[in-house]
Design an enzyme around this catalytic site. Structure first.
Site, PDB file in Angstrom:
ATOM      1  CE1 TYR A 164      -3.493   2.793   0.374  1.00 49.64           C
ATOM      2  CE2 TYR A 164      -2.195   3.437   2.290  1.00 49.64           C
ATOM      3  CZ  TYR A 164      -3.180   3.710   1.361  1.00 49.64           C
ATOM      4  OH  TYR A 164      -3.849   4.911   1.414  1.00 49.64           O
ATOM      5  CE  LYS A 201      -2.705   6.837  -1.795  1.00 53.69           C
ATOM      6  NZ  LYS A 201      -3.922   7.095  -2.621  1.00 53.69           N
TER       7      LYS A 201
HETATM    8  N1  NAI Z   1      -8.734   6.367   5.016  1.00 54.85           N
HETATM    9  C1  NAI Z   1      -7.635   7.007   5.348  1.00 54.85           C
HETATM   10  O1  NAI Z   1      -7.312   7.146   6.549  1.00 54.85           O
HETATM   11  C2  NAI Z   1      -6.744   7.564   4.291  1.00 54.85           C
HETATM   12  C3  NAI Z   1      -7.015   7.446   2.946  1.00 54.85           C
HETATM   13  N2  NAI Z   1      -6.167   8.018   2.021  1.00 54.85           N
HETATM   14  C4  NAI Z   1      -6.438   7.951   0.578  1.00 54.85           C
HETATM   15  O2  NAI Z   1      -7.684   8.557   0.342  1.00 54.85           O
HETATM   16  C5  NAI Z   1      -8.312   7.952  -0.775  1.00 54.85           C
HETATM   17  C6  NAI Z   1      -9.721   7.555  -0.394  1.00 54.85           C
HETATM   18  O3  NAI Z   1      -9.636   6.618   0.658  1.00 54.85           O
HETATM   19  P1  NAI Z   1     -10.906   6.159   1.512  1.00 54.85           P
HETATM   20  O4  NAI Z   1     -12.052   7.023   1.183  1.00 54.85           O
HETATM   21  O5  NAI Z   1     -10.479   6.000   2.903  1.00 54.85           O
HETATM   22  O6  NAI Z   1     -11.120   4.702   0.908  1.00 54.85           O
HETATM   23  P2  NAI Z   1     -12.427   4.018   0.337  1.00 54.85           P
HETATM   24  O7  NAI Z   1     -12.090   2.608   0.096  1.00 54.85           O
HETATM   25  O8  NAI Z   1     -13.594   4.317   1.211  1.00 54.85           O
HETATM   26  O9  NAI Z   1     -12.637   4.786  -1.034  1.00 54.85           O
HETATM   27  C7  NAI Z   1     -11.950   4.458  -2.189  1.00 54.85           C
HETATM   28  C8  NAI Z   1     -12.945   4.444  -3.328  1.00 54.85           C
HETATM   29  O10 NAI Z   1     -12.239   4.101  -4.512  1.00 54.85           O
HETATM   30  C9  NAI Z   1     -13.036   3.187  -5.244  1.00 54.85           C
HETATM   31  N3  NAI Z   1     -12.207   2.328  -6.079  1.00 54.85           N
HETATM   32  C10 NAI Z   1     -11.386   1.339  -5.664  1.00 54.85           C
HETATM   33  N4  NAI Z   1     -10.859   0.730  -6.730  1.00 54.85           N
HETATM   34  C11 NAI Z   1     -11.343   1.356  -7.833  1.00 54.85           C
HETATM   35  C12 NAI Z   1     -11.167   1.174  -9.209  1.00 54.85           C
HETATM   36  N5  NAI Z   1     -10.394   0.196  -9.694  1.00 54.85           N
HETATM   37  N6  NAI Z   1     -11.808   2.008 -10.045  1.00 54.85           N
HETATM   38  C13 NAI Z   1     -12.626   2.981  -9.575  1.00 54.85           C
HETATM   39  N7  NAI Z   1     -12.843   3.181  -8.273  1.00 54.85           N
HETATM   40  C14 NAI Z   1     -12.208   2.375  -7.411  1.00 54.85           C
HETATM   41  C15 NAI Z   1     -13.769   2.366  -4.191  1.00 54.85           C
HETATM   42  O11 NAI Z   1     -14.925   1.750  -4.743  1.00 54.85           O
HETATM   43  C16 NAI Z   1     -14.058   3.406  -3.136  1.00 54.85           C
HETATM   44  O12 NAI Z   1     -15.330   3.978  -3.326  1.00 54.85           O
HETATM   45  C17 NAI Z   1      -7.438   6.780  -1.200  1.00 54.85           C
HETATM   46  O13 NAI Z   1      -6.688   7.141  -2.318  1.00 54.85           O
HETATM   47  C18 NAI Z   1      -6.538   6.562   0.012  1.00 54.85           C
HETATM   48  O14 NAI Z   1      -5.306   6.037  -0.395  1.00 54.85           O
HETATM   49  C19 NAI Z   1      -5.084   8.710   2.409  1.00 54.85           C
HETATM   50  C20 NAI Z   1      -4.779   8.856   3.720  1.00 54.85           C
HETATM   51  C21 NAI Z   1      -5.565   8.295   4.767  1.00 54.85           C
HETATM   52  C1  LIG Z   2      -5.833  -0.888  12.094  1.00 53.07           C
HETATM   53  C2  LIG Z   2      -4.779  -0.069  12.797  1.00 53.07           C
HETATM   54  C3  LIG Z   2      -5.097  -0.024  14.304  1.00 53.07           C
HETATM   55  C4  LIG Z   2      -5.154  -1.393  14.911  1.00 53.07           C
HETATM   56  C5  LIG Z   2      -3.979  -1.635  15.807  1.00 53.07           C
HETATM   57  C6  LIG Z   2      -4.239  -2.645  16.902  1.00 53.07           C
HETATM   58  C7  LIG Z   2      -4.783  -3.945  16.352  1.00 53.07           C
HETATM   59  C8  LIG Z   2      -2.948  -2.874  17.591  1.00 53.07           C
HETATM   60  O1  LIG Z   2      -5.191  -2.145  17.820  1.00 53.07           O
HETATM   61  C9  LIG Z   2      -4.695   1.360  12.282  1.00 53.07           C
HETATM   62  C10 LIG Z   2      -3.606   2.145  13.034  1.00 53.07           C
HETATM   63  C11 LIG Z   2      -3.081   3.194  12.068  1.00 53.07           C
HETATM   64  C12 LIG Z   2      -3.969   3.079  10.860  1.00 53.07           C
HETATM   65  C13 LIG Z   2      -3.426   3.583   9.523  1.00 53.07           C
HETATM   66  C14 LIG Z   2      -2.988   5.020   9.592  1.00 53.07           C
HETATM   67  O2  LIG Z   2      -4.006   5.854  10.094  1.00 53.07           O
HETATM   68  C15 LIG Z   2      -2.496   5.556   8.271  1.00 53.07           C
HETATM   69  C16 LIG Z   2      -3.282   5.157   7.077  1.00 53.07           C
HETATM   70  C17 LIG Z   2      -3.206   5.937   5.968  1.00 53.07           C
HETATM   71  C18 LIG Z   2      -3.783   5.550   4.743  1.00 53.07           C
HETATM   72  O3  LIG Z   2      -3.513   6.132   3.713  1.00 53.07           O
HETATM   73  C19 LIG Z   2      -4.692   4.392   4.688  1.00 53.07           C
HETATM   74  C20 LIG Z   2      -5.109   3.881   6.027  1.00 53.07           C
HETATM   75  C21 LIG Z   2      -3.971   3.842   7.029  1.00 53.07           C
HETATM   76  C22 LIG Z   2      -2.918   2.847   6.523  1.00 53.07           C
HETATM   77  C23 LIG Z   2      -4.522   3.424   8.422  1.00 53.07           C
HETATM   78  C24 LIG Z   2      -5.019   1.954   8.389  1.00 53.07           C
HETATM   79  C25 LIG Z   2      -5.415   1.426   9.768  1.00 53.07           C
HETATM   80  C26 LIG Z   2      -4.308   1.589  10.803  1.00 53.07           C
HETATM   81  C27 LIG Z   2      -3.128   0.711  10.435  1.00 53.07           C
END
Ligand code: NAI
Ligand SMILES: C[C@H](CCCC(C)(C)O)[C@H]1CC[C@H]2[C@@H]3[C@H](O)CC4=CC(=O)CC[C@]4(C)[C@H]3CC[C@]12C
Length: 369
Positions: A159, A163
């Site tokens: 992952y 990214k």
């Molecule tokens: N959740 C988090 O804490 C963080 C997320 N991100 C980034 O933010 C973005 C959004 O993440 P989230 O909303 O958390 O994840 P999410 O899984 O809820 O949203 C991702 C979306 O992308 C769509 N998707 C996946 N594969 C696809 C494909 N092949 N074609 C078209 N659509 C596709 C999914 O259906 C989903 O709706 C991602 O790029 C992730 O890497 C970055 C930092 C932290």
């Molecule tokens: C799932 C983890 C917490 C469980 C730990 C346990 C089992 C010891 O209680 C999450 C802790 C940190 C999270 C990640 C972090 O916030 C950074 C992220 C950034 C992204 O771009 C995608 C998601 C994630 C990797 C996020 C995923 C869950 C954790 C590993």
């Protein structure tokens, strides 16, 4: 709210627009981008909630598509002024293969860039991640750092690797000539751990707590800080930077910005308790019962079980060596770069973000409230 005096003539495309962050970006654009005439929402899985958005002044076009398919991406991008590329495979639990993660996150991003170049779309915002920086495989702390803080970014997990590669592609594409002869302007936003309404992992922790009789067990020392940012503020940053890409192309083009707000610095678990506590869960201290070596042993066992069971079923628990390492390594940001470059201020205070998230947990099915 949108001001009706502005001329509506801009077309935006949001990839991954039906995901956790994507939905907030879509709703934020509709509320806060008065020049929007059409909003294209591109996702592998379209959400039924899109229907209710189709009655407003902006044309909302739902496009079911796959970012790994170049022709589908090109068709969606053609004629758009701005692309917000938030689609991605967020998997640190071993649900998808490394090849699939690479295909969606890297090839998918290549397809988006090429589609912009071929069709003449000039503005591209990429949703990157704190994970492109760290925590690294050596477990070095990144304590309240900014975009210029030196850090040895070494990744092994698919992952963060994907990214980081995708972010590099987006930044390298800044300045490329698009159809029509003008330069492409790109930037990357790097959220830390996002929280808020719709956050699946928060949901998982809440249900796990209910199953355990209202308790969660501390696994990570309270002293380990983990950066968190409210989803509404991350969405707002996307909307704002997309708006400013044209006006401030020379400054913002090719730049990276951490996503930040006024959320407090806490450990991952203590932060979650800000919401789960008021919803009736409590965090039980277990340091003596579960020292780090034992957790690592359990995490390794989980990884082994995942590998052994793979031919029969998908075993993908939250705890594995990678998630334990991320949760157990300090990684927090302290920066004002987005404020200096494009005037970003968080739209939601910490109190608002907390209240909204608590209300969402309380409204969840099976809630104890
Ligand atoms: N959740 C988090 O804490 C963080 C997320 N991100 C980034 O933010 C973005 C959004 O993440 P989230 O909303 O958390 O994840 P999410 O899984 O809820 O949203 C991702 C979306 O992308 C769509 N998707 C996946 N594969 C696809 C494909 N092949 N074609 C078209 N659509 C596709 C999914 O259906 C989903 O709706 C991602 O790029 C992730 O890497 C970055 C930092 C932290
Ligand atoms: C799932 C983890 C917490 C469980 C730990 C346990 C089992 C010891 O209680 C999450 C802790 C940190 C999270 C990640 C972090 O916030 C950074 C992220 C950034 C992204 O771009 C995608 C998601 C994630 C990797 C996020 C995923 C869950 C954790 C590993």
């Amino acid at each position: 709210m949108a001001e009706s005096t502005e001329v509506r003539n801009l077309v935006y495309l949001v990839t991954g627009g039906c995901g956790f962050l994507g939905e907030h970006v879509v709703r934020m654009l509709l509320q806060r981008e008065p020049r929007l005439s059409e909003l294209r929402v591109f996702d592998l899985h379209l959400g039924p909630w899109l229907e209710e958005l189709k009655t407003g002044p902006v044309q909302v076009t739902a496009i079911q598509g796959d970012v790994t398919q170049a022709h589908e991406v090109a068709a969606a991008v053609a004629g758009a002024h701005v692309v917000i590329h938030a689609a991605g495979l967020v998997d640190v639990f071993g649900r998808a293969s490394p090849e699939t993660i690479h295909k969606v996150n890297v090839q998918g991003t290549k397809n988006v860039i090429e589609a912009c170049v071929q069709t003449g779309t000039r503005f591209l915002v990429y949703t990157s991640s704190m994970e492109v920086v760290g925590p690294n495989i050596k477990g070095h702390p990144f304590y309240r750092g900014n975009e210029d803080t030196p850090y040895e970014a070494v990744h092994k997990h698919p992952y963060p690797c994907s990214k980081a590669q995708a972010e590099r592609l987006v930044l390298e594409a800044n300045g490329r000539e698009v159809r029509g002869g003008l330069p492409l302007v790109t930037c990357a936003l790097r959220p830390t751990g996002i929280y808020g309404e719709g956050h699946q992992i928060m949901r998982d922790f809440y249900h796990q707590g209910l199953r355990l009789g209202g308790r969660l067990f501390r696994a990570i020392p309270a002293s380990v800080e983990h950066g968190r940012v409210y989803v509404g503020n991350v969405a707002w940053m996307h909307v704002l930077v997309a708006r400013e890409l044209e006006q401030r192309a020379a400054l913002v083009g090719g730049q990276v910005y951490f996503c930040y707000d006024k959320s407090p610095y806490k450990s991952y678990e203590d932060f979650n308790m800000e919401f789960l506590g008021p919803c009736g869960l409590r965090l039980v201290e277990t340091r003596l019962l579960a020292p780090y070596w034992l957790l690592m042993l359990l995490a390794t066992l989980n990884a082994l079980l995942q590998w052994l069971l793979r031919p029969l079923l998908l075993y993908a628990p939250l705890l594995n060596p990678y998630t334990l390492a991320v949760a157990n390594t300090t990684f927090t940001v302290s920066t004002d770069k987005a404020q200096r470059h494009f005037g970003y201020e968080p739209l939601f205070s910490w109190e608002d973000s907390r209240t909204r998230t608590i209300r969402w947990v309380q409204a969840m099915e099976g809630s104890a409230q």
